[in-house]
Structure formats: C-alpha cells, structure tokens
Enzyme design. Structure first.
Site, mmCIF file in Angstrom:
data_model
loop_
_atom_site.group_PDB
_atom_site.id
_atom_site.type_symbol
_atom_site.label_atom_id
_atom_site.label_comp_id
_atom_site.label_asym_id
_atom_site.label_seq_id
_atom_site.Cartn_x
_atom_site.Cartn_y
_atom_site.Cartn_z
ATOM 1 N N LYS A 44 0.836 -1.211 0.000
ATOM 2 C CA LYS A 44 0.000 0.000 0.000
ATOM 3 C C LYS A 44 0.872 1.263 0.000
ATOM 4 O O LYS A 44 2.069 1.180 0.286
ATOM 5 C CB LYS A 44 -0.914 -0.011 1.227
ATOM 6 N N TYR A 267 14.839 30.487 9.697
ATOM 7 C CA TYR A 267 13.554 31.125 10.007
ATOM 8 C C TYR A 267 13.312 31.173 11.509
ATOM 9 O O TYR A 267 13.598 30.215 12.234
ATOM 10 C CB TYR A 267 12.416 30.336 9.359
HETATM 11 C C1 LIG Z 1 -0.334 -2.075 6.674
HETATM 12 C C2 LIG Z 1 -0.948 -3.318 7.139
HETATM 13 C C3 LIG Z 1 -0.178 -4.470 7.337
HETATM 14 C C4 LIG Z 1 1.335 -4.464 7.261
HETATM 15 O O1 LIG Z 1 1.850 -3.927 8.474
HETATM 16 P P1 LIG Z 1 3.426 -3.781 8.736
HETATM 17 O O2 LIG Z 1 3.491 -3.293 10.135
HETATM 18 O O3 LIG Z 1 3.913 -2.768 7.754
HETATM 19 O O4 LIG Z 1 4.048 -5.117 8.543
HETATM 20 C C5 LIG Z 1 -0.839 -5.641 7.657
HETATM 21 N N1 LIG Z 1 -2.194 -5.683 7.802
HETATM 22 C C6 LIG Z 1 -2.964 -4.573 7.653
HETATM 23 C C7 LIG Z 1 -4.433 -4.681 7.826
HETATM 24 C C8 LIG Z 1 -2.367 -3.360 7.328
HETATM 25 O O5 LIG Z 1 -3.132 -2.267 7.198
#
Ligand SMILES: *Cc1c(COP(=O)(O)O)cnc(C)c1O
Length: 385
Positions: A44, A267
C-alpha cells in the site's frame, strides 16, 4: 562511495537509493521464518513510498502471490503489472467502486455489514468472486464489531453466496511483545472463526503484520501480512529479528560558511550562534519529506535534532528545517569531508530511517511514505527490474 558508481545526473540535488536486493532478501528471510505459512506483502501507499511497481514485480518474481493495497485505485495500478497475482484491497468496496473490483479481479476485504451488502449485490451477477472478511478483535478501526457479527446470524442469506477466502483481523499492539492485548486478539479471532463456521465454512485465517510474526508461530495462522520488515524498518531494542536496510538518501552540499556570534540561523532565528561555527547548507527540506520536527522548531528549545553524516562523521541540524534546505553545524568535522558540490548522507547505514524517525517524534513508516518526489531515484540490485 556508492554514488560514484551510479551515474547520477549532474542535475540531481538529492538522491534516493532503493536496494531491491535487500527488499528481496527481507522477503525470503520472512518466508523462511514462517516456513509453510504464506507471506503476503503489504504494498500500500506505493510500497511505503518506495515504488509499488518495482517492488511488486520484484517480489512476484521472488514467489510472493498475495499483495495488499489500501485503495481500489492502488489495486488497479498494480493489476496492470501483475496480471495473475492475488491483489487484496484492504479498505474494501463502496457503491461507486464495487464494479471495478470485478472488472480488475481485485479481492475486496469486507469490513462492515454495509460492505458485505454492497459486495453481495455485486456478486449476484458475478458469482465467482472471492473476498476477505475482516473482524475487529481490538483495533476499532476497520472490521465487523461484535454487534455486526451477531447480526450476520439474523441475516444469514447475506453471506450465502459469498465466497469468503480468508477471515482476518489486525493487531493493535504487535510491537509490544509483552502486551496482553496480543493474546487476547488471537483468542478472540479463533472464537469468532468457530462461531462463524456454520455461515462461512472452513476458511484460512490471518492476523500478523511484520511485528506480529515475531510474537511466535501461534500468530502466523495461514497467512501473514508483512510490510515494514520488507522495507527495512526496525524497531530498536524490540527483540525482533532485524531486517536489512533498504534505502539511503544523499543531498548536495550547496554552501559552506563560517560565522561568529552574534548571529542566528534560519527562520524564526531559533538557533543563536555562540562560538565560531562552520555551517553547511544542504539541498533537502520538508518538501522532500525531511519533516520539520527533525530540526529545532522553537527558540531556546533544547532538543536533540537529527544528525547528518559526512563520510563517517556526523553533525547536527541547527535551526529550522526549511522547505528545500537544511543547515548543519559542521564545526567539528575536517574540511575535506564537507565541500560544496559534495554529498551529505541524510539516511543510510550510519543513520537509519528509524533513527531519523525517533529524533523527529514519529515512526519509520511515516519517514518512508513521505520521501519526496524530487529525490533522484535509483533502484539497485534486483536483477535489472
Ligand atoms: C499495513 C498493514 C499491514 C502491514 O503492516 P506492517 O506493520 O507494515 O508489517 C498488515 N495488515 C494490515 C491490515 C495493514 O493495514
């Protein structure tokens, strides 16, 4: 120095190097760890900012069959390059998108009665479509809660024609190995599976993310969903196995100058010069994902700021992080390491994503997904993918 071999164009102000070999090696490490259990990969948010297409192709070739994305449009993009992988969309369908799941052979996670209802209607015309069912065991974010699970029994026709392939849930405290919550969630998922079996038959189950894998084999069930570990994130002192670092970020030194008191830097004049100081100005800022809280935001604030490496020596950020620039106190470093036109190492094996995250008050995940589009990106390793 790695940069010399990479044919970086002269126009690049900063460089992001992504090591595909390390990503692949982290995947195969996990696959060994869980033995016969399937390792699905969370890809993702553009593979946590690193490039879903490159990572998808690489891991598919390495044997990964199941990929998780968050949104339907991420799923559609990934489908173009992975025609036969299983692509699971975590956020599930809504009225506007359910057709596109069917058209692109994307598998939705059904998170609520509403989504089950939408998918039920969609699949009356397309009876072969699989889905995942997400039940909430303690996260209270997505997934059917207890009330909704009970309602399934009074509306059992809802699930009648649905082919549920995997029953999943998500851990809230997987990074805290001693948290009671982990066991509670595991037990709850198993109870729900038993309870639902008259409605959905025997299904595979999935609970663990990366950190969940290291809670022990009880948590592996039939399918783990790994992201962070694959992309080289590591929590210090967590007792978890460590993954290979995946990224390095270098940025050009634009200017080096010597200043004496009284003067201030950046800044808000938040940093006051109190001794003869050499300052390097480097071409990266918060527009590149180097977040503002990595620097000194307030006047007289006595906080640790992020470190930057020149060769094998480090120096601290001083003053505020600007949109496109960083200022670094290099007084204690030898001149030859800090020359205009040379590179500073912002993230690498000396100073990891997790180190930068910690000093900036965030987590490695956020540093990764915010890596800017302006960095010149180079993929290394991975057999030319
Ligand atoms: C993002 C996600 C994962 C992966 O998690 P990591 O901590 O990056 O290994 C697994 N299951 C769900 C439902 C997620 O949203």
């Amino acid at each position: 120095m790695i940069l010399q071999d990479l044919k970086i164009p002269g126009s690049a102000s900063s460089v992001l190097i992504i090591d595909l070999e390390a990503i692949k090696s982290n995947f195969t490490y996990l696959q060994k760890k869980v033995s016969k259990v399937e390792v699905g990969v969370s890809i993702k948010s553009d593979a946590y900012g690193l490039g879903a297409k490159a990572v998808g192709k690489l891991l598919s070739a390495a044997g990964c069959k199941t990929f998780f994305v968050s949104t339907i449009s991420e799923g559609m993009d990934l489908r173009e390059i992975l025609p036969s992988s299983r692509i699971i969309v975590l956020n599930g369908p809504d009225r506007d998108s359910s057709k596109m799941f069917v058209e692109n052979s994307l598998t939705p996670v059904l998170n609520s009665l509403n989504q089950i209802d939408i998918w039920h209607k969609e699949t009356q015309q397309n009876p072969n479509n699989l889905s995942y069912l997400h039940v909430d065991t303690g996260m209270t974010r997505l997934g059917l809660n207890d009330k909704e699970i009970n309602k399934l029994f009074s509306k059992d026709d809802l699930l009648n024609d649905l082919k549920i392939e995997v029953l999943m849930s998500h851990l809230a405290c997987a990074e805290e190995a001693n948290s009671q919550k982990n066991e509670e969630q595991l037990e709850k998922l198993i109870v729900i599976k038993e309870k639902l079996s008259p409605l959905i038959g025997s299904v595979r189950t999935s609970l663990a993310n990366s950190a969940g894998i290291f809670l022990g084999s009880d948590f592996h069930l039939d399918l783990v969903r790994a992201g962070a570990f694959i992309y080289g994130l590591n929590k210090k002192d967590s007792g978890q196995d460590s993954s290979k670092p995946v990224i390095r970020v270098f940025a050009k030194i634009i200017q080096v100058q010597e200043v004496d008191s009284p003067s201030t830097v950046g800044y808000g004049a938040t940093h006051e010069i109190s001794r003869l100081t050499r300052i390097a100005t480097v071409a990266t800022g918060y527009a590149d994902g180097y977040i503002r809280s990595s620097g000194q935001t307030y006047k007289k604030e006595n906080k640790n700021t992020a470190k930057v490496y020149f060769g094998n020596m480090s120096a601290p950020i001083i003053g505020r992080v600007s949109m496109d620039l960083l200022t670094i106190d290099v007084s204690d470093l030898p001149d030859h390491l800090v020359q205009p036109g040379g590179y500073a190492e912002l993230i690498g094996n000396n100073y990891t994503v997790d180190d930068l995250a910690e000093v900036s008050g965030t987590i490695g995940y956020e540093i990764l997904v915010r890596l800017g589009r302006r960095h010149h990106r180079v993929f290394v390793g991975g057999d030319g993918i």
